[in-house]
Design an enzyme around this catalytic site. Structure first.
Site, PDB file in Angstrom:
ATOM      1  N   ASP A 101       0.796  -1.229   0.000  1.00 52.95           N
ATOM      2  CA  ASP A 101       0.000   0.000   0.000  1.00 52.95           C
ATOM      3  C   ASP A 101       0.827   1.277   0.000  1.00 52.95           C
ATOM      4  O   ASP A 101       0.395   2.307   0.493  1.00 52.95           O
ATOM      5  CB  ASP A 101      -0.909  -0.017   1.241  1.00 52.95           C
ATOM      6  N   GLU A 123      -1.027  -9.005  -1.489  1.00 49.34           N
ATOM      7  CA  GLU A 123      -1.640  -8.475  -0.264  1.00 49.34           C
ATOM      8  C   GLU A 123      -2.791  -7.529  -0.636  1.00 49.34           C
ATOM      9  O   GLU A 123      -2.889  -6.382  -0.199  1.00 49.34           O
ATOM     10  CB  GLU A 123      -0.638  -7.752   0.643  1.00 49.34           C
ATOM     11  N   HIS A 156      12.504   3.812  13.932  1.00 49.33           N
ATOM     12  CA  HIS A 156      12.348   3.931  12.478  1.00 49.33           C
ATOM     13  C   HIS A 156      13.060   5.192  11.981  1.00 49.33           C
ATOM     14  O   HIS A 156      13.067   6.212  12.677  1.00 49.33           O
ATOM     15  CB  HIS A 156      10.838   4.009  12.166  1.00 49.33           C
ATOM     16  N   ARG A 200       2.597   7.620   9.690  1.00 47.82           N
ATOM     17  CA  ARG A 200       2.376   9.067   9.542  1.00 47.82           C
ATOM     18  C   ARG A 200       1.345   9.561  10.550  1.00 47.82           C
ATOM     19  O   ARG A 200       1.499  10.605  11.174  1.00 47.82           O
ATOM     20  CB  ARG A 200       1.880   9.322   8.115  1.00 47.82           C
ATOM     21  N   HIS A 226       5.851   4.049  13.646  1.00 44.81           N
ATOM     22  CA  HIS A 226       6.395   4.816  12.519  1.00 44.81           C
ATOM     23  C   HIS A 226       5.341   5.457  11.630  1.00 44.81           C
ATOM     24  O   HIS A 226       5.665   6.216  10.734  1.00 44.81           O
ATOM     25  CB  HIS A 226       7.255   3.911  11.630  1.00 44.81           C
ATOM     26  N   GLU A 266      -2.030   5.097   3.025  1.00 41.79           N
ATOM     27  CA  GLU A 266      -2.028   3.654   2.708  1.00 41.79           C
ATOM     28  C   GLU A 266      -3.392   3.156   2.228  1.00 41.79           C
ATOM     29  O   GLU A 266      -3.475   2.397   1.257  1.00 41.79           O
ATOM     30  CB  GLU A 266      -1.568   2.843   3.921  1.00 41.79           C
TER      31      GLU A 266
HETATM   32  N1  UDP Z   1      11.315  -4.852  10.809  1.00 48.07           N
HETATM   33  C1  UDP Z   1      12.695  -4.980  10.656  1.00 48.07           C
HETATM   34  N2  UDP Z   1      13.513  -4.252  11.487  1.00 48.07           N
HETATM   35  C2  UDP Z   1      13.038  -3.406  12.434  1.00 48.07           C
HETATM   36  C3  UDP Z   1      11.626  -3.266  12.564  1.00 48.07           C
HETATM   37  C4  UDP Z   1      10.805  -3.993  11.728  1.00 48.07           C
HETATM   38  O1  UDP Z   1      13.170  -5.749   9.803  1.00 48.07           O
HETATM   39  O2  UDP Z   1      13.826  -2.779  13.139  1.00 48.07           O
HETATM   40  C5  UDP Z   1      10.439  -5.627   9.916  1.00 48.07           C
HETATM   41  C6  UDP Z   1       9.320  -6.397  10.587  1.00 48.07           C
HETATM   42  O3  UDP Z   1       9.728  -7.721  10.884  1.00 48.07           O
HETATM   43  C7  UDP Z   1       8.190  -6.373   9.565  1.00 48.07           C
HETATM   44  C8  UDP Z   1       8.463  -5.125   8.763  1.00 48.07           C
HETATM   45  O4  UDP Z   1       9.779  -4.697   9.074  1.00 48.07           O
HETATM   46  O5  UDP Z   1       8.247  -7.483   8.683  1.00 48.07           O
HETATM   47  C9  UDP Z   1       7.449  -4.062   9.122  1.00 48.07           C
HETATM   48  O6  UDP Z   1       7.819  -2.881   8.561  1.00 48.07           O
HETATM   49  P1  UDP Z   1       7.190  -1.489   8.994  1.00 48.07           P
HETATM   50  O7  UDP Z   1       6.702  -1.594  10.379  1.00 48.07           O
HETATM   51  O8  UDP Z   1       8.220  -0.469   8.660  1.00 48.07           O
HETATM   52  O9  UDP Z   1       6.017  -1.274   7.951  1.00 48.07           O
HETATM   53  P2  UDP Z   1       4.502  -1.729   7.876  1.00 48.07           P
HETATM   54  O10 UDP Z   1       4.436  -3.214   8.019  1.00 48.07           O
HETATM   55  O11 UDP Z   1       3.745  -0.982   8.931  1.00 48.07           O
HETATM   56  O12 UDP Z   1       4.080  -1.300   6.502  1.00 48.07           O
END
Ligand code: UDP
Length: 377
Positions: free
Chosen positions: A99, A121, A240, A209, A207, A135
């Protein structure tokens, strides 16, 4: 002579790399397909270590620096750049996951270039176009431009059908995040968290927005209260890189004895940290999906979620960003073994670890039946 059908996998951000790597690998394992991987550059340095971990090589890098472009202009500029890449790569199908700006730009570029687009997804919905923003809007646009929809759950499939998507274009596959997680969890073993010394660990991340500003302050204040209330707990927060986050987190939590504010972890280290944690507090989408599969209770610090399946199963809980509520829910889990065990029983409503082979099978069928491409290029 017709050439081997080419499938382009587009990857923008860290979670896209995690969730698309299993797809690229499963496609590569299929005979009769030519797989090309393109990084948009949206998350720069965070993506390469993940691709390395899974053994996926990027063939193209658009070096798109989202943070240097005004928000309102980002999708248009990236989609122009992607359209240029499509003219050179000439794929029979393009796949993108999730997204983000990279995904919506890919969907637009494909539509403009007449190239079929498959959305991985697909069908997640919060039901509110303005939250999470952008998103939810990106997902809706991507769905309406996609030719193939890989829905992680039956609920996601239903969301798509309610919006008029042809049910024959939807395949329920599970989420590829679980493919990535299970293979990584096996490889990392029980690495643990440095410095935990037998203490209970709260693993925290934020993280989004819509968490920035006052909500983030509230999240930090809640963690400070938990730190003071539970002397046998350490709080580990991989912060982040979004520039709006570290200053707030450091100001509220920086001096506290058992708070570790660390750099973002490599994916494998983060999976090891989740495995070693007691409790996960997050506003992340991917982490909401991963923690229950590892048997870790997760408190989702958002007002609504497009991933309600774990909440319905009682292994995740939506707690919002009000500090009192976060403290209350976390304290309950840290003081009541019954409450904890009830949530820590482990469930994986988002997948069984075999989503990527299902996607690859459908893709093979799709490009196999697509018009044969001329041999040039
Ligand atoms: N993740 C990572 N290192 C970190 C924090 C998260 O590799 O320090 C991984 C986590 O396992 C997950 C993904 O990043 O698979 C999630 O990413 P994020 O939270 O940035 O984005 P969202 O899923 O909310 O789009």
């Amino acid at each position: 002579m017709a050439r081997t059908p080419r499938v382009l996998c587009v990857i923008g951000t860290r979670p896209e790399a995690i969730k698309m790597a299993p797809v690229a690998l499963a496609l590569t394992a299929k005979p009769g397909l030519d797989i090309v991987v393109l990084k948009t550059g949206q998350h720069g340095d965070l993506v390469d270590p993940i691709l390395d971990w899974f053994g996926v090589a990027a063939d193209h890098d658009l070096r798109f620096m989202e943070r240097l472009v005004p928000f309102a202009d980002a999708a248009r500029r990236l989609s122009e750049s992607l359209a240029g890449a499509l003219a050179v790569i000439r794929p029979a199908l393009v796949l993108a996951q999730g997204d983000t700006t990279s995904v919506v730009a890919t969907a637009l570029a494909c539509a403009g270039s007449g190239v079929p687009f498959g959305h991985v997804e697909a069908g997640l919905r919060s039901g509110n176009l303005k939250s999470p923003f952008p998103e939810e809007a990106n997902r809706v646009v991507a769905s309406h431009l996609a030719d193939l929809h890989f829905a992680p759950t039956p609920r996601a499939r239903l969301n798509l059908m309610r919006e008029g998507v042809d049910q024959h274009a939807i395949l329920v596959t599970g989420n590829t995040v679980i493919d990535a997680l299970l293979s990584t969890a096996r490889r990392v073993g029980s690495a643990g968290i440095a410095g935990a010394r037998g203490r209970r660990v709260i693993l925290a991340t934020a993280h989004r927005r819509d968490s920035l500003g006052e909500p983030l302050e509230g999240i930090c204040r809640a963690l400070a209260t938990l730190h003071d209330r539970f002397p046998d707990v350490i709080i580990v927060w991989p912060v982040h890189p979004n520039p709006g986050i570290r200053p707030v987190v450091e100001r509220v939590l920086g001096g506290l004895e058992r708070v570790r504010l660390i750099q973002p972890l490599d994916y494998e280290s983060f999976v090891a940290a989740m495995k070693a944690s007691t409790l996960v507090l997050t506003d992340s989408g991917g982490i909401q999906e991963e923690a229950p599969a590892l048997g870790k209770p997760v408190l989702v610090m958002r007002e609504e979620t497009e991933r309600p399946e774990a909440i319905f199963q009682g292994v995740a809980r939506l707690v919002g960003r009000d500090p009192e509520r976060i403290v209350l829910e976390a304290s309950r889990l840290l003081t009541s073994a019954d409450a904890y065990n009830e949530m820590a029983r482990g469930a994986s409503p988002y997948g069984d670890g075999k989503a990527a082979p299902r996607i690859a099978e459908r893709v093979r069928g799709f490009v196999g039946t697509a018009r044969a491409l001329p041999a040039t290029g």
